[in-house]
Scaffold this motif. Sequence first.
Motif, PDB file in Angstrom:
ATOM      1  N   GLN A  63       0.534  -1.812   0.055  1.00 18.49           N
ATOM      2  CA  GLN A  63       0.088   0.126  -0.049  1.00 18.49           C
ATOM      3  C   GLN A  63       0.708   1.134  -0.240  1.00 18.49           C
ATOM      4  O   GLN A  63       0.403   2.240   0.000  1.00 18.49           O
ATOM      5  CB  GLN A  63      -1.158  -0.028   1.015  1.00 18.49           C
ATOM      6  N   LEU A  64       1.929   1.237  -0.252  1.00 21.46           N
ATOM      7  CA  LEU A  64       2.447   2.034  -0.277  1.00 21.46           C
ATOM      8  C   LEU A  64       2.956   3.296  -1.295  1.00 21.46           C
ATOM      9  O   LEU A  64       2.261   2.994  -2.276  1.00 21.46           O
ATOM     10  CB  LEU A  64       4.720   2.187  -0.786  1.00 21.46           C
ATOM     11  N   GLU A  65       3.106   4.399  -1.128  1.00 23.57           N
ATOM     12  CA  GLU A  65       1.963   5.153  -2.299  1.00 23.57           C
ATOM     13  C   GLU A  65       3.886   5.825  -3.466  1.00 23.57           C
ATOM     14  O   GLU A  65       4.271   5.852  -2.787  1.00 23.57           O
ATOM     15  CB  GLU A  65       2.207   6.972  -2.164  1.00 23.57           C
ATOM     16  N   ARG A  66       3.720   5.576  -4.410  1.00 20.80           N
ATOM     17  CA  ARG A  66       4.652   6.128  -5.461  1.00 20.80           C
ATOM     18  C   ARG A  66       4.833   7.373  -5.164  1.00 20.80           C
ATOM     19  O   ARG A  66       6.219   8.336  -5.268  1.00 20.80           O
ATOM     20  CB  ARG A  66       3.819   6.074  -6.541  1.00 20.80           C
ATOM     21  N   TYR A  67       4.093   8.299  -4.929  1.00 21.50           N
ATOM     22  CA  TYR A  67       4.324   9.576  -4.351  1.00 21.50           C
ATOM     23  C   TYR A  67       3.384  10.375  -3.694  1.00 21.50           C
ATOM     24  O   TYR A  67       1.743  10.396  -3.189  1.00 21.50           O
ATOM     25  CB  TYR A  67       4.682  10.834  -5.488  1.00 21.50           C
ATOM     26  N   VAL A  68       3.864  11.963  -3.085  1.00 23.75           N
ATOM     27  CA  VAL A  68       2.009  12.397  -2.843  1.00 23.75           C
ATOM     28  C   VAL A  68       2.234  13.431  -2.965  1.00 23.75           C
ATOM     29  O   VAL A  68       3.488  14.472  -2.974  1.00 23.75           O
ATOM     30  CB  VAL A  68       2.314  12.462  -1.088  1.00 23.75           C
ATOM     31  N   ALA A  69       1.512  14.432  -2.663  1.00 21.02           N
ATOM     32  CA  ALA A  69       1.763  15.780  -3.519  1.00 21.02           C
ATOM     33  C   ALA A  69       0.709  16.847  -1.531  1.00 21.02           C
ATOM     34  O   ALA A  69       0.065  16.419  -1.519  1.00 21.02           O
ATOM     35  CB  ALA A  69       1.081  16.670  -4.855  1.00 21.02           C
ATOM     36  N   GLY A  71       0.553  20.254  -0.790  1.00 22.03           N
ATOM     37  CA  GLY A  71       0.801  22.110  -1.970  1.00 22.03           C
ATOM     38  C   GLY A  71       1.852  21.994  -2.868  1.00 22.03           C
ATOM     39  O   GLY A  71       1.187  21.768  -3.541  1.00 22.03           O
ATOM     40  N   ASP A  72       2.446  22.895  -2.569  1.00 25.73           N
ATOM     41  CA  ASP A  72       3.539  23.353  -3.530  1.00 25.73           C
ATOM     42  C   ASP A  72       4.684  21.991  -3.410  1.00 25.73           C
ATOM     43  O   ASP A  72       5.529  22.291  -4.445  1.00 25.73           O
ATOM     44  CB  ASP A  72       3.514  24.230  -4.256  1.00 25.73           C
ATOM     45  N   THR A  73       4.451  20.651  -2.787  1.00 27.97           N
ATOM     46  CA  THR A  73       5.802  20.012  -2.890  1.00 27.97           C
ATOM     47  C   THR A  73       5.233  18.812  -2.820  1.00 27.97           C
ATOM     48  O   THR A  73       3.716  18.246  -3.008  1.00 27.97           O
ATOM     49  CB  THR A  73       6.119  19.931  -1.176  1.00 27.97           C
ATOM     50  N   LEU A  74       6.048  18.213  -3.765  1.00 27.93           N
ATOM     51  CA  LEU A  74       6.258  16.498  -3.791  1.00 27.93           C
ATOM     52  C   LEU A  74       6.581  15.422  -3.421  1.00 27.93           C
ATOM     53  O   LEU A  74       8.255  16.363  -3.289  1.00 27.93           O
ATOM     54  CB  LEU A  74       5.853  16.790  -5.116  1.00 27.93           C
ATOM     55  N   CYS A  75       6.625  14.812  -2.569  1.00 27.11           N
ATOM     56  CA  CYS A  75       7.399  14.397  -1.934  1.00 27.11           C
ATOM     57  C   CYS A  75       7.993  12.831  -2.467  1.00 27.11           C
ATOM     58  O   CYS A  75       6.825  12.232  -2.872  1.00 27.11           O
ATOM     59  CB  CYS A  75       7.049  14.333  -0.415  1.00 27.11           C
ATOM     60  N   LEU A  94      10.820   7.002 -10.484  1.00 27.83           N
ATOM     61  CA  LEU A  94      10.691   7.692  -9.080  1.00 27.83           C
ATOM     62  C   LEU A  94      10.952   7.299  -7.958  1.00 27.83           C
ATOM     63  O   LEU A  94      11.237   7.848  -6.862  1.00 27.83           O
ATOM     64  CB  LEU A  94       8.713   6.953  -8.751  1.00 27.83           C
ATOM     65  N   PHE A  95      11.702   6.246  -8.105  1.00 23.63           N
ATOM     66  CA  PHE A  95      12.273   5.040  -6.996  1.00 23.63           C
ATOM     67  C   PHE A  95      13.581   4.328  -7.387  1.00 23.63           C
ATOM     68  O   PHE A  95      14.843   4.577  -6.610  1.00 23.63           O
ATOM     69  CB  PHE A  95      11.852   3.634  -7.306  1.00 23.63           C
ATOM     70  N   TRP A  96      14.423   5.206  -8.813  1.00 25.83           N
ATOM     71  CA  TRP A  96      15.459   5.251  -9.408  1.00 25.83           C
ATOM     72  C   TRP A  96      16.650   6.266  -9.379  1.00 25.83           C
ATOM     73  O   TRP A  96      17.867   6.111  -9.190  1.00 25.83           O
ATOM     74  CB  TRP A  96      15.911   3.708 -10.147  1.00 25.83           C
ATOM     75  N   ILE A  97      15.935   7.366 -10.280  1.00 27.12           N
ATOM     76  CA  ILE A  97      16.732   8.164 -10.573  1.00 27.12           C
ATOM     77  C   ILE A  97      17.964   8.972  -9.859  1.00 27.12           C
ATOM     78  O   ILE A  97      17.296   9.685  -8.278  1.00 27.12           O
ATOM     79  CB  ILE A  97      15.237   9.214 -11.828  1.00 27.12           C
ATOM     80  N   ARG A  98      18.615   9.663 -10.079  1.00 31.20           N
ATOM     81  CA  ARG A  98      19.779  10.203  -9.697  1.00 31.20           C
ATOM     82  C   ARG A  98      20.346  11.293 -10.901  1.00 31.20           C
ATOM     83  O   ARG A  98      19.466  13.188 -10.313  1.00 31.20           O
ATOM     84  CB  ARG A  98      20.732   9.425  -9.755  1.00 31.20           C
ATOM     85  N   GLN A  99      21.261  11.452 -11.492  1.00 31.27           N
ATOM     86  CA  GLN A  99      21.705  12.331 -11.878  1.00 31.27           C
ATOM     87  C   GLN A  99      21.036  13.591 -12.654  1.00 31.27           C
ATOM     88  O   GLN A  99      20.888  14.546 -12.642  1.00 31.27           O
ATOM     89  CB  GLN A  99      23.157  12.234 -12.444  1.00 31.27           C
ATOM     90  N   THR A 111       7.988  22.377  -5.815  1.00 33.61           N
ATOM     91  CA  THR A 111       9.147  21.862  -5.397  1.00 33.61           C
ATOM     92  C   THR A 111       9.781  19.906  -5.015  1.00 33.61           C
ATOM     93  O   THR A 111       8.463  20.245  -4.294  1.00 33.61           O
ATOM     94  CB  THR A 111       9.433  22.826  -4.597  1.00 33.61           C
ATOM     95  N   VAL A 112      10.047  19.324  -5.587  1.00 29.24           N
ATOM     96  CA  VAL A 112      10.451  17.837  -5.228  1.00 29.24           C
ATOM     97  C   VAL A 112      11.195  18.078  -4.253  1.00 29.24           C
ATOM     98  O   VAL A 112      12.519  17.780  -3.956  1.00 29.24           O
ATOM     99  CB  VAL A 112      10.827  17.191  -6.915  1.00 29.24           C
ATOM    100  N   LEU A 113      10.618  16.663  -3.422  1.00 30.80           N
ATOM    101  CA  LEU A 113      11.447  17.026  -1.859  1.00 30.80           C
ATOM    102  C   LEU A 113      11.951  15.281  -2.216  1.00 30.80           C
ATOM    103  O   LEU A 113      11.039  14.704  -2.363  1.00 30.80           O
ATOM    104  CB  LEU A 113      10.563  17.044  -1.043  1.00 30.80           C
ATOM    105  N   PHE A 114      13.421  15.160  -1.879  1.00 29.99           N
ATOM    106  CA  PHE A 114      13.494  13.363  -2.344  1.00 29.99           C
ATOM    107  C   PHE A 114      14.721  13.114  -2.022  1.00 29.99           C
ATOM    108  O   PHE A 114      15.211  13.560  -0.793  1.00 29.99           O
ATOM    109  CB  PHE A 114      13.641  13.182  -3.956  1.00 29.99           C
TER     110      PHE A 114
END
Length: 186
Positions: A63-69, A71-75, A94-99, A111-114
């Motif tokens: 049941q884990l979420e892929r992301y959550v928004a 306000g103006d922040t996407l986690c 969403l799970f692996w990207i880096r550079q 603003t993406v919080l990661f």
Amino acid sequence: MTFLKGNHEDMLLDFLGYLGHFGESFLVNGGIATLKSYGVTEGMQGQQAALHFPSEHLEFFQQLERYVAIGDTLCVHAGVSPIHSLDEQDEESLFWIRQEFITHPHSLPYTVLFGHTPQREVLLDLPYKVGLDTGLVYGGKLSCLEMTEKKLLQVRKGVRRVEVTDVARYWKLSPPRLGHPQVVGH
């Protein structure tokens, strides 16, 4: 509270025979210790291994979420593909990207919080992204950002004292030039 799925949870699910990716890489990415903690013996995988997990744990992972928004922040766990809309984001990004994500701006209205990519200090590349993984696993710090008041909370490995830094001023400044993110920390 919303719990996010990351690459390790995704690998675990795939290893156990559920929807996920790269289960074959789970054992070399911390999976052996995880499986031992559930009483799974060497050589077990798929549903045979899954039988050792309490059903509540399996439900939690599924049941884990892929992301959550918020306000103006996407986690998200790792980041986003800078060339895709939110609806077009795939789990690999969403799970692996880096550079590709860290070095390029994106056009999302957030603003993406990661985490996922350890760095010595918190990465502030506003208004695009905030990287919070400060390498606790490698002897660094555990970092948390309280978004309402923009307070950075950090604990160094082996230390009980929480360091609090007001980072609100970074949101008030004009965005930094591309390729010159701001670094915050002690």
